[in-house]
Design an enzyme around this catalytic site. Structure first.
Site, PDB file in Angstrom:
ATOM      1  CD  GLU A   4      -5.839   6.260   2.920  1.00  8.62           C
ATOM      2  OE1 GLU A   4      -6.146   5.167   2.432  1.00  8.62           O
ATOM      3  OE2 GLU A   4      -4.676   6.575   3.222  1.00  8.62           O
ATOM      4  CD  GLU A   5      -9.773   3.105   7.444  1.00  9.30           C
ATOM      5  OE1 GLU A   5      -9.675   2.915   8.676  1.00  9.30           O
ATOM      6  OE2 GLU A   5      -8.919   2.717   6.619  1.00  9.30           O
ATOM      7  CE  LYS A  33      -1.448   8.045   6.120  1.00  8.13           C
ATOM      8  NZ  LYS A  33      -0.980   7.147   5.061  1.00  8.13           N
ATOM      9  CB  THR A  66      -0.912   0.026   1.254  1.00 10.25           C
ATOM     10  OG1 THR A  66      -1.568  -1.239   1.386  1.00 10.25           O
ATOM     11  CG2 THR A  66      -1.951   1.117   1.161  1.00 10.25           C
ATOM     12  NE  ARG A  88      -5.642  -2.269   7.423  1.00 10.10           N
ATOM     13  CZ  ARG A  88      -4.738  -2.367   8.401  1.00 10.10           C
ATOM     14  NH1 ARG A  88      -5.129  -2.686   9.624  1.00 10.10           N
ATOM     15  NH2 ARG A  88      -3.461  -2.178   8.164  1.00 10.10           N
ATOM     16  CG  ASP A  92       5.265   7.928   8.013  1.00 17.26           C
ATOM     17  OD1 ASP A  92       4.378   7.652   8.843  1.00 17.26           O
ATOM     18  OD2 ASP A  92       5.070   7.857   6.785  1.00 17.26           O
ATOM     19  CG  ASP A  98       1.898   9.291   6.917  1.00 17.02           C
ATOM     20  OD1 ASP A  98       1.844   8.738   8.038  1.00 17.02           O
ATOM     21  OD2 ASP A  98       2.085   8.653   5.855  1.00 17.02           O
ATOM     22  NE  ARG A  99      -1.227   5.359   9.446  1.00 19.86           N
ATOM     23  CZ  ARG A  99      -1.784   4.161   9.456  1.00 19.86           C
ATOM     24  NH1 ARG A  99      -2.504   3.784  10.492  1.00 19.86           N
ATOM     25  NH2 ARG A  99      -1.608   3.342   8.442  1.00 19.86           N
ATOM     26  NE  ARG A 119       5.122   0.795   5.077  1.00 18.69           N
ATOM     27  CZ  ARG A 119       4.123   1.511   5.530  1.00 18.69           C
ATOM     28  NH1 ARG A 119       3.332   1.018   6.459  1.00 18.69           N
ATOM     29  NH2 ARG A 119       3.907   2.722   5.076  1.00 18.69           N
ATOM     30  CB  SER A 162       3.990   4.167   8.180  1.00 19.27           C
ATOM     31  OG  SER A 162       2.954   5.003   8.580  1.00 19.27           O
ATOM     32  CG  HIS A 163       1.082   2.000  10.947  1.00 23.88           C
ATOM     33  ND1 HIS A 163       1.167   2.275   9.596  1.00 23.88           N
ATOM     34  CD2 HIS A 163       0.550   0.786  11.054  1.00 23.88           C
ATOM     35  CE1 HIS A 163       0.673   1.254   8.923  1.00 23.88           C
ATOM     36  NE2 HIS A 163       0.305   0.326   9.787  1.00 23.88           N
ATOM     37  CG  ASP A 180       2.129   7.753  11.270  1.00 26.19           C
ATOM     38  OD1 ASP A 180       2.395   8.964  11.114  1.00 26.19           O
ATOM     39  OD2 ASP A 180       2.084   6.953  10.323  1.00 26.19           O
TER      40      ASP A 180
HETATM   41  C1  VG1 Z   1      -2.840   1.199   5.808  1.00 26.06           C
HETATM   42  C2  VG1 Z   1      -4.108   2.025   5.810  1.00 26.06           C
HETATM   43  C3  VG1 Z   1      -4.137   2.924   4.592  1.00 26.06           C
HETATM   44  C4  VG1 Z   1      -2.878   3.790   4.564  1.00 26.06           C
HETATM   45  C5  VG1 Z   1      -1.652   2.909   4.623  1.00 26.06           C
HETATM   46  C6  VG1 Z   1      -0.372   3.695   4.718  1.00 26.06           C
HETATM   47  O1  VG1 Z   1      -2.818   0.358   4.680  1.00 26.06           O
HETATM   48  O2  VG1 Z   1      -5.236   1.197   5.845  1.00 26.06           O
HETATM   49  O3  VG1 Z   1      -5.307   3.689   4.622  1.00 26.06           O
HETATM   50  O4  VG1 Z   1      -2.838   4.573   3.401  1.00 26.06           O
HETATM   51  O5  VG1 Z   1      -1.711   2.060   5.770  1.00 26.06           O
HETATM   52  O6  VG1 Z   1      -0.366   4.502   5.848  1.00 26.06           O
HETATM   53  P1  VG1 Z   1      -3.210  -1.197   4.738  1.00 26.06           P
HETATM   54  O7  VG1 Z   1      -2.957  -1.723   3.362  1.00 26.06           O
HETATM   55  O8  VG1 Z   1      -2.380  -1.814   5.817  1.00 26.06           O
HETATM   56  O9  VG1 Z   1      -4.658  -1.224   5.129  1.00 26.06           O
HETATM   57  V1  VG1 Z   1       1.076   4.856   6.584  1.00 26.06           V
HETATM   58  O10 VG1 Z   1       0.773   6.063   7.697  1.00 26.06           O
HETATM   59  O11 VG1 Z   1       1.399   3.271   7.215  1.00 26.06           O
HETATM   60  O12 VG1 Z   1       2.158   5.204   5.405  1.00 26.06           O
HETATM   61 CO    CO Z   2       2.471   6.878   8.307  1.00 25.59          CO
END
Ligand code: VG1
Ligand code: CO
Length: 543
Positions: free
Chosen positions: A363-364, A376, A18, A496, A279, A281-282, A22, A113-114, A277
């Site tokens: 995004e949610e 974001k 996504t 999810r 990086d 962006d959240r 990673r 990211s997270h 988070d």
């Molecule tokens: C998740 C979220 C998605 C977001 C992505 C990257 O992806 O659901 O909405 O854009 O993380 O966010 P997934 O495929 O795990 O549902 V970040 O802040 O991790 O770059």
């Molecule tokens: Co992030």
């Protein structure tokens, strides 16, 4: 200094998900692993000789080592200049800002990211294109295709670059400029929001707490919230970026940001709380003893956008990812502007913003942003909320409740089942696909299924098509259940389940989301045969 050509063999698992590639740190530490992927990027993007790049990451374990490798490879591949955040640090939105402001060819962002960090945690790498946004699917597919063919990479034999001192140096023929990671970004924020009004709010005794979760936003939040806006020292907690995020899970939600949640729900709670988070962006937004659902947050920002100077001319349109609630759609309708529904992941918003079709996106998954960058942006959302709070002079909870009275409430929750065996998760998704034809028209309690499908998206700007973006079960009253497998995890599978019901009845707006959605939750479990196929009784994380 000599350019070395290193022969290598492809790894077969370098498919970006996504948001970039990673993997566990030990995977990235294997000989040639990072190098192969970086060379695959350089081979695919065909940057002109002498082009400039931006480079930085969220400071997680292996960030500095990776930056040294990438710098030497960039020099060997003919780049003319790389802008690097001091100490190797750049939040994802700041990297996007720097690419745009300095008009570089693109950028490389190092982050998972997270996901947790540390020697056994996760690492990640992502390429962003000229508009500052994540590479679109055609680029990530080309990188993946190249990674399966790669036979050699190029790297300069040279000493490491000093990353901690701002200034310009040379690496072979390439210039390396170490930049302040915060300055450009902070300047952009000051141009969008009414810093004077926020300063007055904070001076009036309005108390805030921002949790940087020992991740990248610490220096950004300290500079903007404490230095420039005058929030008292200590308003930013866990502000020191650490390579292992203090052994935490830098995911700003009710489960992983519990330290902040306890403060906002405790005695003598501050008026406003927020977290970001790994990086940056959240964002998670909290009022006093009140949680703002990310989908509602997007809708509320849209409805109040003209209160912020950067958006006073109004919005061109709004976009949300498919699983995000339709709360934003109702605002778009009221404003008489278009609303777009895209697949999950920020890369799908870029074209819409570039074509001026949308101003705000969300995004949610705690992601909100606008066309000020092409990612974001966590702190941006926090500042937007503070701007609205300063202008409306009401508590966050009242703003949300008034919004529900006006638009109705899209009751929303996401249930995550993490660490499932991949086979079990795949079989559950397959079972859902196989059930499509039989489900249409079926009645489950008060709900009747109108249709189900696997979401696909045709980009209205370039016509590219993305299929298999999540199973949707849509009921005749507009309620929805969506099933998707995560594309950001590194171990097993994460399922999810997204649940949404529309509630126009004000008398029911006080209900907790889990209570209001109980029937849909039960239907989701029944239709997917969740317990039988996964052996799980309850989700790992509820947001
Ligand atoms: C998740 C979220 C998605 C977001 C992505 C990257 O992806 O659901 O909405 O854009 O993380 O966010 P997934 O495929 O795990 O549902 V970040 O802040 O991790 O770059
Ligand atoms: Co992030």
């Amino acid at each position: 200094m000599m350019i070395r050509t290193v022969s290598t063999q492809p790894f077969n698992d370098q498919k970006p998900g996504t948001s970039g590639l990673r993997k566990r740190v030990p995977v990235f530490q294997q000989p040639h692993y990072l190098e192969n992927f970086v060379q695959s990027i350089f081979d695919s993007i065909a940057a002109p000789r002498g082009a400039a790049l931006v480079l930085g990451g969220d400071g997680r374990y292996y960030n500095r080592e990776a930056i040294q490798i990438i710098l030497k490879m960039a020099a060997a591949n003919g780049f003319g200049k790389v802008l690097v955040g001091q100490g190797g640090i750049l939040s994802t939105p700041a990297a996007s800002c720097v690419i745009r402001k300095h008009q570089t060819f693109g950028g490389i962002i190092l982050s998972a990211s997270h996901n947790p960090g540390g020697p056994e945690g996760d690492f990640g790498i992502k390429y962003n294109v000229t508009n500052g946004g994540p590479a679109p699917e055609k680029v990530t597919e080309a990188i993946y295709a190249r990674s399966k063919q790669i036979a050699e990479y190029f790297i300069l034999d040279a000493p490491d670059v000093a990353l901690d001192k701002i200034g310009v140096s040379k690496l072979g023929d390439m210039q390396v400029e170490i930049i302040d990671p915060v300055a450009d970004y902070a300047g952009l924020m000051a141009s969008l929001f009414d810093f004077g009004a926020i300063r007055n709010l904070l001076a009036s005794g309005f108390r805030i707490k921002f949790d940087a979760m020992h991740a990248v936003t610490g220096p950004y939040a300290r500079e903007i919230l404490e230095q420039q806006l005058g929030a008292p020292a200590g308003s930013v907690m866990n502000a020191e970026p650490l390579p292992d995020f203090g052994k935490g899970h830098p995911d700003p939600n009710l489960t992983y940001a519990h330290e902040l949640v306890e403060i906002l729900y405790g005695d003598n709670a501050p008026d406003f709380g927020a977290a970001s988070d790994g990086d940056g962006d959240r964002n998670m937004i909290l009022g006093k003893k009140f949680f703002v659902t990310p989908s509602d947050s997007l809708a509320i920002l849209a409805a109040n956008a003209t209160l912020a100077p950067g958006y006073k001319a109004g919005l061109a349109g709004i976009a949300r990812s498919m699983p995000t609630s339709a709360a934003a759609d109702r605002v778009a309708q009221a404003l008489d502007i278009p609303c777009f529904e895209t697949p999950t992941g920020w890369k799908f918003f870029g074209n819409l913003m570039d074509a001026d079709k949308v101003t705000l996106c969300g995004e949610e998954s705690f992601g909100t942003g606008s066309n000020h960058v092409r990612e974001k942006d966590g702190l941006w959302a926090v500042l937007f909320w503070l701007n609205i709070l300063a202008a409306r002079k009401q508590p966050a909870e009242n703003i949300v409740r008034e919004h529900w009275v006006k638009f109705g409430r899209n009751v929303y929750s996401r249930h995550d089942y993490e660490g499932l065996p991949t086979d079990a998760a795949n079989s559950l998704m397959q079972h859902l696909h196989d059930s499509f034809s039989g489900l249409r028209g079926q009645q489950f309690g008060q709900y009747e299924i109108q249709f189900c499908d696997d979401f696909s998206y045709t980009d209205p700007v370039d016509g590219s098509v993305s299929t298999g973006q999540g199973v949707r079960i849509i009921f005749t009253d507009g309620s929805r259940i969506v099933f998707r497998l995560s594309g950001t995890g590194t171990e097993g599978a994460t399922l999810r389940i997204y649940l949404e019901a529309y509630e126009p009845d004000i008398a029911k707006h006080h209900l907790d989301a889990q209570t209001a959605l109980a029937e849909l939750i039960r239907i989701a479990e029944e239709i997917s045969q969740l317990r039988k196929r996964t052996g799980r009784e309850k989700p790992t994380v509820i947001t």
